[in-house]
Design an enzyme around this catalytic site. Structure first.
Site, PDB file in Angstrom:
ATOM      1  CG  ASP A   1       0.073   6.934  -1.051  1.00  0.00           C
ATOM      2  OD1 ASP A   1      -1.067   7.377  -1.268  1.00  0.00           O
ATOM      3  OD2 ASP A   1       0.992   7.635  -0.594  1.00  0.00           O
TER       4      ASP A   1
ATOM      5  CD  GLU B   1      -3.360   4.349  -1.581  1.00  0.00           C
ATOM      6  OE1 GLU B   1      -3.357   5.553  -1.870  1.00  0.00           O
ATOM      7  OE2 GLU B   1      -3.100   3.926  -0.432  1.00  0.00           O
TER       8      GLU B   1
ATOM      9  CD  GLU C   1      -2.485   1.350   2.673  1.00  0.00           C
ATOM     10  OE1 GLU C   1      -2.908   2.470   3.018  1.00  0.00           O
ATOM     11  OE2 GLU C   1      -2.563   0.339   3.397  1.00  0.00           O
TER      12      GLU C   1
ATOM     13  CG  ASN D   1      -6.333   1.790   2.929  1.00  0.00           C
ATOM     14  OD1 ASN D   1      -6.271   2.911   2.415  1.00  0.00           O
ATOM     15  ND2 ASN D   1      -6.660   1.607   4.192  1.00  0.00           N
TER      16      ASN D   1
END
Length: 259
Positions: free
Chosen positions: A66, A134, A62, A131
């Site tokens: 991101d 990501e 994640e 999440n």
């Protein structure tokens, strides 16, 4: 790309257990090389197992996803709005990568059907699927590289589910969100204008710093005071969600400090 697709199809038909690959193909539009990466991307920490001191969950992916997503969306927005200034581009990118948007995209992709978690997890973390999206982007980047990852984000996410023009015109009030969080958490949020100056082109620039219980948490710089506050609030909201030091700070605040 065509050769890689044919090669992946040949490899797919040789596999005995095709179901995970079929499910991922519906989301990705390509077959993965390293299935373990994608399984980890969908593993929430509520069911993660500790292997040799390492938590086998999707948090590291994640983190990577991101960063990669922000890079890709920055490039997309930069080229889409050729005549817009930095503040506008930053705000538009923020609206695209914000939690609500990513969570909605994740649900439309069917990622909620792929995530492994304890039953209580989704009620405690409403952004769990965003999440995981990501983390999926992080897995694609490691498995296939930047070019394929960018293609996935542009073709399977942005073009299918995101209206850039509509999002760009929508007002997202990060300051209000942060103040609302502070009220619910009984914490004192303050916005301070710490610097004003003129840039090389003679345009005014404002810098706002946000403090939590007297402790600095983040700054934002913009062409107006309001814009600097919004960007600072966006940074702080992100830190509250992801930064372990900030989480420890919040946990350490006593009732006397938060009253």
């Amino acid at each position: 790309m065509r050769f890689q697709y044919i090669r992946s199809r040949i490899r797919f038909f040789r596999l005995k257990n095709k179901e995970p690959y079929l499910s991922l193909f519906k989301i990705l539009d390509f077959y993965p090389d390293n299935l373990d990466l994608y399984e980890q991307a969908f593993m929430h920490r509520s069911i993660a197992v500790n292997q040799s001191g390492i938590q086998n969950n999707n948090e590291r992916l994640e983190f990577l996803g991101d960063a990669i997503l922000n890079t890709i969306i920055s490039d997309v927005v930069f080229n889409y709005f050729a005549d817009k200034r930095e503040g506008f581009l930053t705000n538009t990118r923020s609206k695209i990568v914000q939690r609500d948007t990513l969570n909605q995209v994740a649900l439309k992709l069917g990622i909620d059907q792929m995530v492994s978690s304890m039953p209580y997890a989704s009620s405690h973390n409403k952004y769990m699927y965003g999440n995981a999206l990501e983390a999926l982007i992080g897995a694609v980047y490691i498995d296939k590289g930047y070019v394929v990852c960018r293609h996935f984000v542009e073709e399977r996410i942005v073009k299918r589910f995101i209206s850039i023009d509509k999002l760009a015109s929508r007002e997202v009030n990060f300051k209000s969100r942060l103040l609302e969080w502070g009220q619910k958490a009984r914490m004192n949020i303050e916005f301070d204008l710490v610097k004003t100056f003129v840039d090389d082109c003679g345009r005014p620039v404002f810098q706002t710093e946000i403090t939590l219980a007297g402790k600095p948490l983040g700054k934002g710089t913009g062409s107006t005071k309001k814009e600097s506050q919004q960007l600072a609030a966006k940074t702080v909201l992100n830190r509250i969600r992801k930064d372990k030091d900030v989480k420890r700070l919040i946990e350490s605040l006593t009732p006397k400090e938060t009253s």
